[in-house]
Design a protein around this motif. Structure first.
Motif, PDB file in Angstrom:
ATOM      1  N   ARG A 289      25.465  33.230  35.747  1.00  0.00           N
ATOM      2  CA  ARG A 289      26.329  33.793  34.512  1.00  0.00           C
ATOM      3  C   ARG A 289      27.975  34.237  34.725  1.00  0.00           C
ATOM      4  N   PHE A 290      28.193  32.817  35.097  1.00  0.00           N
ATOM      5  CA  PHE A 290      28.993  31.928  34.351  1.00  0.00           C
ATOM      6  C   PHE A 290      28.923  30.362  33.187  1.00  0.00           C
ATOM      7  N   ASP A 291      27.402  30.616  33.408  1.00  0.00           N
ATOM      8  CA  ASP A 291      27.595  29.415  32.425  1.00  0.00           C
ATOM      9  C   ASP A 291      28.280  28.997  31.305  1.00  0.00           C
ATOM     10  N   VAL A 292      28.480  27.619  30.587  1.00  0.00           N
ATOM     11  CA  VAL A 292      29.402  27.821  29.537  1.00  0.00           C
ATOM     12  C   VAL A 292      28.528  28.394  28.579  1.00  0.00           C
ATOM     13  N   SER A 293      26.971  28.239  28.542  1.00  0.00           N
ATOM     14  CA  SER A 293      26.538  29.286  27.109  1.00  0.00           C
ATOM     15  C   SER A 293      26.704  30.379  26.324  1.00  0.00           C
ATOM     16  N   VAL A 294      27.472  31.087  27.730  1.00  0.00           N
ATOM     17  CA  VAL A 294      27.330  32.495  28.106  1.00  0.00           C
ATOM     18  C   VAL A 294      29.095  33.117  27.678  1.00  0.00           C
ATOM     19  N   ALA A 295      29.807  31.744  28.199  1.00  0.00           N
ATOM     20  CA  ALA A 295      30.678  31.919  27.894  1.00  0.00           C
ATOM     21  C   ALA A 295      31.657  31.588  26.034  1.00  0.00           C
ATOM     22  N   GLY A 296      30.756  30.540  26.042  1.00  0.00           N
ATOM     23  CA  GLY A 296      30.330  29.979  24.534  1.00  0.00           C
ATOM     24  C   GLY A 296      29.979  31.477  23.522  1.00  0.00           C
ATOM     25  N   ALA A 297      29.305  32.208  23.511  1.00  0.00           N
ATOM     26  CA  ALA A 297      28.537  32.897  22.860  1.00  0.00           C
ATOM     27  C   ALA A 297      29.873  34.281  22.857  1.00  0.00           C
ATOM     28  N   VAL A 298      29.806  34.344  23.398  1.00  0.00           N
ATOM     29  CA  VAL A 298      30.732  35.909  23.903  1.00  0.00           C
ATOM     30  C   VAL A 298      32.245  34.980  22.791  1.00  0.00           C
ATOM     31  N   LEU A 299      32.331  33.920  22.933  1.00  0.00           N
ATOM     32  CA  LEU A 299      33.705  33.369  22.642  1.00  0.00           C
ATOM     33  C   LEU A 299      33.653  33.688  20.881  1.00  0.00           C
ATOM     34  N   ASP A 300      32.400  33.218  20.545  1.00  0.00           N
ATOM     35  CA  ASP A 300      32.204  32.792  19.382  1.00  0.00           C
ATOM     36  C   ASP A 300      32.245  34.278  18.880  1.00  0.00           C
ATOM     37  N   ALA A 301      31.426  35.502  19.130  1.00  0.00           N
ATOM     38  CA  ALA A 301      31.221  36.868  18.764  1.00  0.00           C
ATOM     39  C   ALA A 301      32.721  37.185  18.349  1.00  0.00           C
ATOM     40  N   LEU A 302      34.064  36.989  19.758  1.00  0.00           N
ATOM     41  CA  LEU A 302      35.153  37.475  19.581  1.00  0.00           C
ATOM     42  C   LEU A 302      35.732  36.642  18.259  1.00  0.00           C
ATOM     43  N   TYR A 303      35.992  35.567  17.889  1.00  0.00           N
ATOM     44  CA  TYR A 303      36.355  35.266  16.846  1.00  0.00           C
ATOM     45  C   TYR A 303      35.922  35.521  15.372  1.00  0.00           C
ATOM     46  N   ASP A 304      34.566  35.917  15.427  1.00  0.00           N
ATOM     47  CA  ASP A 304      33.827  36.586  14.377  1.00  0.00           C
ATOM     48  C   ASP A 304      34.557  37.926  14.520  1.00  0.00           C
ATOM     49  N   ASP A 305      34.523  38.634  15.468  1.00  0.00           N
ATOM     50  CA  ASP A 305      35.209  40.080  15.370  1.00  0.00           C
ATOM     51  C   ASP A 305      36.303  39.818  14.404  1.00  0.00           C
ATOM     52  N   LEU A 306      37.112  39.114  15.171  1.00  0.00           N
ATOM     53  CA  LEU A 306      38.926  38.407  14.751  1.00  0.00           C
ATOM     54  C   LEU A 306      39.054  38.537  13.642  1.00  0.00           C
ATOM     55  N   ALA A 307      37.665  37.501  13.029  1.00  0.00           N
ATOM     56  CA  ALA A 307      38.310  36.994  11.145  1.00  0.00           C
ATOM     57  C   ALA A 307      37.935  37.897  10.555  1.00  0.00           C
ATOM     58  N   SER A 308      36.534  38.648  10.947  1.00  0.00           N
ATOM     59  CA  SER A 308      35.731  40.047   9.466  1.00  0.00           C
ATOM     60  C   SER A 308      37.163  41.115  10.165  1.00  0.00           C
TER      61      SER A 308
END
Length: 377
Positions: free
Chosen positions: A344-363
């Motif tokens: 559950r701590f795989d880098v692909s999971v963390a990367g997707a969560v972080l990308d979504a956070l960037y999207d939310d903040l930028a939008s």
């Protein structure tokens, strides 16, 4: 999907221990641009993106844009550093350069994300308040890897609405499970600093060696005062391999049956933020023998995904190590559960969560910029 420009700010690209910083950047779907105040290091370990700029050389040597040794760069320096590059979000990794990141985000009029990882909020606020406390109102979002550190940041006066827990990640493509060795081997990986509890481990080891005569202990790390090797006691000490330090860590995890992390609170208050080494060992299917220090129980559950003892207790540490080295079946059961827990701590999971956070903040920032100013609704 929109591909944004994310400006990653670091004191230096990139410390050997920063695998948890590099992982999400390396898998992000957004374009990474990197700002480093100091010169680039360990590029062969963590290949940098094409757009990486060292402020120490990029501005000073070109003239114009004075860069102070301490404190935030001037607006002129920021403009010269960035050139034609634009960012949608600024992300500071570690709080050491919060003045830099605050100045850059303010200059660009974009959201600022800050990741705190331990020392920067457990020690710095009291020791160097000018580098942190005065800038804590600047971030739009603060990321921490554990509930323990979230509580610490909130204690500095940061509103909990700006704090989000996003654990550090492990690359399970590299740290893959392998058969558990029958030999009684114990490994430690980490910096040789007080919070890592090396002194506790060294006090515990004679009892382990006496109870399990063939037990071996290998310590891999770096620091001002490495522990002494002692072949007669089965202790060897390794420095990082300059050519492939990450591969060396993986090889050592495969070598051992028990991965030990005897963490404790340092004399200056320094504490762990999560302990990525524990996750890497779990992903490799190894038994993690660790302590109840700080955030560690959030990630290692006693007798489920590891073995947890009281911090700074050499007798308890020795007793647990002896039990694990004498009971292969117990180790095998724990290691299998640990491997599953690490997924559950795989880098692909963390990367997707972080990308979504960037999207939310930028939008959100874009919508705010589009709103008419004044005049009501």
């Amino acid at each position: 999907m929109i591909r944004r420009n994310v400006l990653h700010c670091l004191t230096q690209w990139m410390w050997l221990s920063d695998s948890f910083v590099y992982g999400p950047i390396s898998v992000s779907r957004h374009r990474p641009v990197v700002f480093s105040r100091m010169e680039v290091i360990n590029a062969h370990v963590y290949p940098p993106p094409a757009d990486l700029f060292s402020l120490s050389g990029a501005v000073d040597q070109q003239g114009g844009g004075e860069v102070p040794a301490e404190g935030p760069p001037t607006a002129t320096a920021v403009a010269r550093f960035l050139g034609p590059i634009r960012a949608d979000v600024v992300h500071l990794h570690h709080g050491y350069n919060l003045p830099d990141a605050s100045a850059i985000a303010s200059f660009l009029h974009v959201p600022l994300v800050v990741s705190f990882w331990g020392y920067d909020v457990t020690v710095m606020p009291a020791r160097e308040p000018e580098r942190l406390s005065a800038y804590l109102s600047a971030p739009d979002m603060i990321l921490v890897p554990s509930r323990f550190l979230a509580h610490t940041v909130a204690g500095l006066g940061v509103n909990v609405s700006r704090i989000r827990v996003l654990p550090g990640s492990v690359d399970t493509r590299r740290f893959r499970p392998t058969p558990l060795p029958a030999e009684p081997r114990v490994a430690f990986v980490g910096r040789f600093v007080p919070k890592k509890g090396i002194d506790t481990l060294m006090r515990a080891w004679p009892a382990v060696r006496q109870a399990v005569p063939g037990a071996e202990l290998t310590l891999l790390g770096y620091g001002n005062e490495p522990p002494p090797a002692d072949p007669a006691m089965g202790i060897r000490v390794l420095a990082p391999d300059p050519a492939d330090p990450r591969g060396q860590v993986y090889d050592l995890i495969r070598w051992c049956r028990v991965y030990v992390s005897p963490s404790k609170t340092g004399p200056d208050g320094d504490a762990e933020s999560q302990h990525i080494g524990n996750l890497e060992a779990q992903a490799g299917g190894r038994v993690v023998l660790t302590t109840d220090h700080g955030p560690i129980p959030e990630f290692v559950e006693h007798l489920a995904s590891g073995f947890v003892v009281p911090q700074d207790d050499p007798e308890a540490l020795a007793s647990a190590a002896i039990a694990l080295l004498r009971d292969y079946d117990l180790c095998s059961a724990i290691s299998e559960r640990a491997r599953v827990a690490a997924q559950r701590f795989d880098v692909s999971v963390a990367g997707a969560v972080l990308d979504a956070l960037y999207d939310d903040l930028a939008s959100g920032a874009a919508r705010a910029a589009e709103r008419p100013r004044g005049g009501g609704l």
